[in-house]
Design a protein around this motif. Structure first.
Motif, mmCIF file in Angstrom:
data_model
loop_
_atom_site.group_PDB
_atom_site.id
_atom_site.type_symbol
_atom_site.label_atom_id
_atom_site.label_comp_id
_atom_site.label_asym_id
_atom_site.label_seq_id
_atom_site.Cartn_x
_atom_site.Cartn_y
_atom_site.Cartn_z
ATOM 1 N N THR A 1 -13.404 1.510 13.365
ATOM 2 C CA THR A 1 -13.492 2.891 13.470
ATOM 3 C C THR A 1 -12.706 3.818 13.781
ATOM 4 O O THR A 1 -12.244 5.182 14.040
ATOM 5 C CB THR A 1 -15.150 3.327 12.884
ATOM 6 O OG1 THR A 1 -15.663 2.685 11.844
ATOM 7 C CG2 THR A 1 -15.252 4.899 12.992
ATOM 8 N N ASN B 1 -6.490 9.679 14.201
ATOM 9 C CA ASN B 1 -6.483 11.137 14.079
ATOM 10 C C ASN B 1 -6.753 12.021 14.672
ATOM 11 O O ASN B 1 -5.500 13.312 15.238
ATOM 12 C CB ASN B 1 -7.582 11.590 13.127
ATOM 13 C CG ASN B 1 -7.511 10.181 11.459
ATOM 14 O OD1 ASN B 1 -6.468 10.000 11.540
ATOM 15 N ND2 ASN B 1 -8.174 9.438 11.239
ATOM 16 N N HIS C 1 -13.384 -3.565 9.561
ATOM 17 C CA HIS C 1 -12.837 -1.137 9.143
ATOM 18 C C HIS C 1 -14.185 -0.491 9.674
ATOM 19 O O HIS C 1 -13.354 0.604 10.184
ATOM 20 C CB HIS C 1 -13.382 -1.536 7.290
ATOM 21 C CG HIS C 1 -13.297 0.049 7.310
ATOM 22 N ND1 HIS C 1 -12.602 0.360 6.794
ATOM 23 C CD2 HIS C 1 -14.606 0.765 6.888
ATOM 24 C CE1 HIS C 1 -12.555 1.926 6.439
ATOM 25 N NE2 HIS C 1 -13.641 2.099 7.350
ATOM 26 N N GLU D 1 1.478 4.557 -2.927
ATOM 27 C CA GLU D 1 0.567 5.740 -2.610
ATOM 28 C C GLU D 1 1.942 7.083 -2.731
ATOM 29 O O GLU D 1 2.029 7.636 -3.636
ATOM 30 C CB GLU D 1 0.636 5.838 -1.518
ATOM 31 C CG GLU D 1 -0.381 5.243 -0.398
ATOM 32 C CD GLU D 1 -0.625 5.673 0.999
ATOM 33 O OE1 GLU D 1 -1.956 6.153 1.447
ATOM 34 O OE2 GLU D 1 0.143 5.165 1.168
ATOM 35 N N ARG E 1 -9.276 4.411 14.269
ATOM 36 C CA ARG E 1 -8.655 5.350 13.649
ATOM 37 C C ARG E 1 -9.720 6.978 13.952
ATOM 38 O O ARG E 1 -7.962 7.598 13.477
ATOM 39 C CB ARG E 1 -9.261 5.043 12.339
ATOM 40 C CG ARG E 1 -8.796 3.897 11.338
ATOM 41 C CD ARG E 1 -9.870 3.564 9.910
ATOM 42 N NE ARG E 1 -11.128 3.895 9.855
ATOM 43 C CZ ARG E 1 -11.904 2.706 9.733
ATOM 44 N NH1 ARG E 1 -10.917 1.142 10.351
ATOM 45 N NH2 ARG E 1 -13.210 2.369 9.952
ATOM 46 N N TYR F 1 1.033 -1.086 0.148
ATOM 47 C CA TYR F 1 -0.115 -0.224 0.021
ATOM 48 C C TYR F 1 0.638 0.920 0.315
ATOM 49 O O TYR F 1 0.032 1.871 -0.699
ATOM 50 C CB TYR F 1 -0.953 0.080 1.388
ATOM 51 C CG TYR F 1 -2.113 -1.077 0.949
ATOM 52 C CD1 TYR F 1 -2.863 -0.776 0.082
ATOM 53 C CD2 TYR F 1 -2.208 -1.188 2.360
ATOM 54 C CE1 TYR F 1 -3.690 -1.928 -0.162
ATOM 55 C CE2 TYR F 1 -3.500 -2.477 2.180
ATOM 56 C CZ TYR F 1 -4.305 -3.066 0.875
ATOM 57 O OH TYR F 1 -5.372 -2.951 1.093
ATOM 58 N N SER G 1 -4.097 6.756 -2.745
ATOM 59 C CA SER G 1 -3.779 6.461 -1.266
ATOM 60 C C SER G 1 -4.632 5.238 -1.490
ATOM 61 O O SER G 1 -5.354 4.724 -1.513
ATOM 62 C CB SER G 1 -5.014 8.027 -0.728
ATOM 63 O OG SER G 1 -5.953 7.890 -0.713
ATOM 64 N N ARG G 2 -4.084 4.956 0.185
ATOM 65 C CA ARG G 2 -4.643 3.887 1.178
ATOM 66 C C ARG G 2 -6.044 3.503 1.305
ATOM 67 O O ARG G 2 -6.746 2.663 1.006
ATOM 68 C CB ARG G 2 -3.777 3.957 2.123
ATOM 69 C CG ARG G 2 -4.313 2.360 2.899
ATOM 70 C CD ARG G 2 -2.058 1.669 4.333
ATOM 71 N NE ARG G 2 -1.977 2.954 3.786
ATOM 72 C CZ ARG G 2 -0.765 2.145 4.306
ATOM 73 N NH1 ARG G 2 -0.756 2.612 5.876
ATOM 74 N NH2 ARG G 2 0.019 3.155 4.373
ATOM 75 N N GLU G 3 -6.272 4.578 1.496
ATOM 76 C CA GLU G 3 -8.429 5.228 1.804
ATOM 77 C C GLU G 3 -8.645 4.418 0.590
ATOM 78 O O GLU G 3 -9.802 3.888 0.850
ATOM 79 C CB GLU G 3 -8.283 6.487 2.418
ATOM 80 C CG GLU G 3 -9.802 6.731 2.809
ATOM 81 C CD GLU G 3 -9.963 8.206 3.291
ATOM 82 O OE1 GLU G 3 -10.904 8.633 3.434
ATOM 83 O OE2 GLU G 3 -8.803 8.641 3.567
ATOM 84 N N ASP G 4 -8.260 5.129 -0.752
ATOM 85 C CA ASP G 4 -8.879 4.971 -1.707
ATOM 86 C C ASP G 4 -9.758 3.448 -1.538
ATOM 87 O O ASP G 4 -9.698 3.449 -2.526
ATOM 88 C CB ASP G 4 -8.355 5.865 -2.956
ATOM 89 C CG ASP G 4 -8.955 7.874 -2.829
ATOM 90 O OD1 ASP G 4 -9.628 7.717 -1.812
ATOM 91 O OD2 ASP G 4 -8.316 7.885 -3.217
ATOM 92 N N CYS H 1 -7.827 1.037 -0.599
ATOM 93 C CA CYS H 1 -9.154 -0.082 0.519
ATOM 94 C C CYS H 1 -10.702 -0.099 0.380
ATOM 95 O O CYS H 1 -11.061 -0.469 0.236
ATOM 96 C CB CYS H 1 -9.019 0.416 1.967
ATOM 97 S SG CYS H 1 -7.849 -0.335 2.210
ATOM 98 N N LYS H 2 -10.615 1.604 0.071
ATOM 99 C CA LYS H 2 -12.978 1.587 0.509
ATOM 100 C C LYS H 2 -13.476 0.645 -1.228
ATOM 101 O O LYS H 2 -13.991 0.518 -1.330
ATOM 102 C CB LYS H 2 -12.915 2.961 -0.301
ATOM 103 C CG LYS H 2 -14.139 3.807 -0.864
ATOM 104 C CD LYS H 2 -14.550 5.078 -0.321
ATOM 105 C CE LYS H 2 -16.304 5.472 -0.683
ATOM 106 N NZ LYS H 2 -16.873 4.800 -1.394
#
Length: 330
Positions: free
Chosen positions: A311, A318, A307, A105, A314, A101, A110-113, A115-116
């Protein structure tokens, strides 16, 4: 005033002319042909970037999803030693996903994209992980066959054209090689055990042999990405080449275990210097890829649940990072 960007406008980079584009592509291909690694700051065709993101995200997803069938056996490992070995292997696979991942990047995603896309069902992972691990022998077979097939593929990837991906592969290949040896050692113990254990071993190999061969992807003639990936040296060997290498290396290992491989057409071809093998059931492969395998829905549901359950972790991380960033800015 310093930091005031109200009157600044983002620089608009002019699109290259067709002549300039041709020169850029020629220079890029020459670097690839000369085995000069492509780095994130280098110019690259959009299609090269997209191909890498697709392949690397699929690879990373496979590492993460691949933790599921093994994690299911952690509480049922037959000894503390086996439990520790399996736990270490699962931890390694999580790390492999992180490496890949992170390398992906560097291509602007992005990792978020990524994984989504997996949660939304838009991204894929290796079809092998949609088969269930029904017995303890399957943990050994996954190590021997599945990780063995992965190593065959990943050693070739480590010599590819994109620098960050290749460098991630170096450590991953070392750890995967250890996983394969662990799996084989487990099967070797079963091969010396009771008649029931030997039968469990044979049954496991019977179920995983063909799906392991499917891991290399479609035959070269039917692979939509293979030729271009070979030209760009994202991969250095074709699907059929890698599959043949894996079979040639694995058959003698199976003989040492005292088991048979479930292919009546499998035999040594003296003229070719390779093993001949039977036709793979590509209809089954397509069926699983389309989401209809034995465990597709189960794997996706477990991933989404993990995931959602994470939550709060994460959000806490953050908030902690934002707090310290604000303190640093004071």
């Amino acid at each position: 005033m310093y930091g005031d960007t109200s009157i600044q406008k983002p620089m608009k980079i002019a699109e290259p002319t067709s002549e300039e584009q041709a020169k850029l592509e020629a220079r890029f291909q020459q670097m690839v042909d000369d085995d000069i690694k492509i780095e994130p700051q280098d110019w690259m065709p959009d299609a090269y970037r997209k191909t890498l993101v697709r392949q690397m995200s699929q690879h990373a997803h496979s590492e993460v999803i691949g933790m599921q069938p093994e994690g299911n056996w952690l509480t049922r490992a037959p000894s503390l030693r086996r439990k520790v070995i399996l736990l270490a292997k699962i931890q390694d696979e999580g790390g492999h996903g992180l490496y890949i991942y992170s390398a992906a990047e560097t291509l602007g995603t992005s990792r978020e994209d990524m994984c989504k896309a997996l949660r939304d069902g838009k991204a894929k992972y290796s079809s092998i992980f949609n088969y269930p691990a029904l017995t303890w022998a399957d943990i050994g077979t996954i190590g021997w066959l599945v990780d063995g097939a992965a190593i065959t593929n990943q050693v070739a990837l480590s010599k590819g054209s994109y620098g960050p991906y290749c460098r991630a592969m170096i450590r991953i290949c070392k750890e995967e090689s250890f996983h394969q040896r662990q799996g084989y050692e487990l099967l070797l113990s079963l091969s010396k055990g009771t008649a029931e254990q030997k039968a469990m071993l044979q049954d496991s190999v019977n179920r995983f042999w063909w799906p392991s061969l499917m891991m290399f992807g479609p035959n070269d003639a039917d692979s939509p990405h293979s030729a271009q990936s070979m030209k760009w040296k994202i991969k250095k060997k074709s699907n059929d080449q890698l599959r043949q290498e894996f079979i040639d290396a694995t058959v003698p290992q199976a003989e040492f275990l005292g088991i048979t491989l479930p292919d009546p057409d499998l035999k040594w071809n003296e003229e070719r210097g390779h093993y001949d093998y039977g036709e793979i059931d590509w209809e089954e492969f397509a069926h699983v890829i389309k989401g209809n395998g034995p465990c597709n829905k189960q794997r996706a549901a477990a991933y989404i649940k993990a995931h959602e359950d994470g939550t709060w972790v994460r959000e806490a991380a953050n908030a902690y990072a934002a707090k310290h960033a604000a303190q640093a800015a004071e």
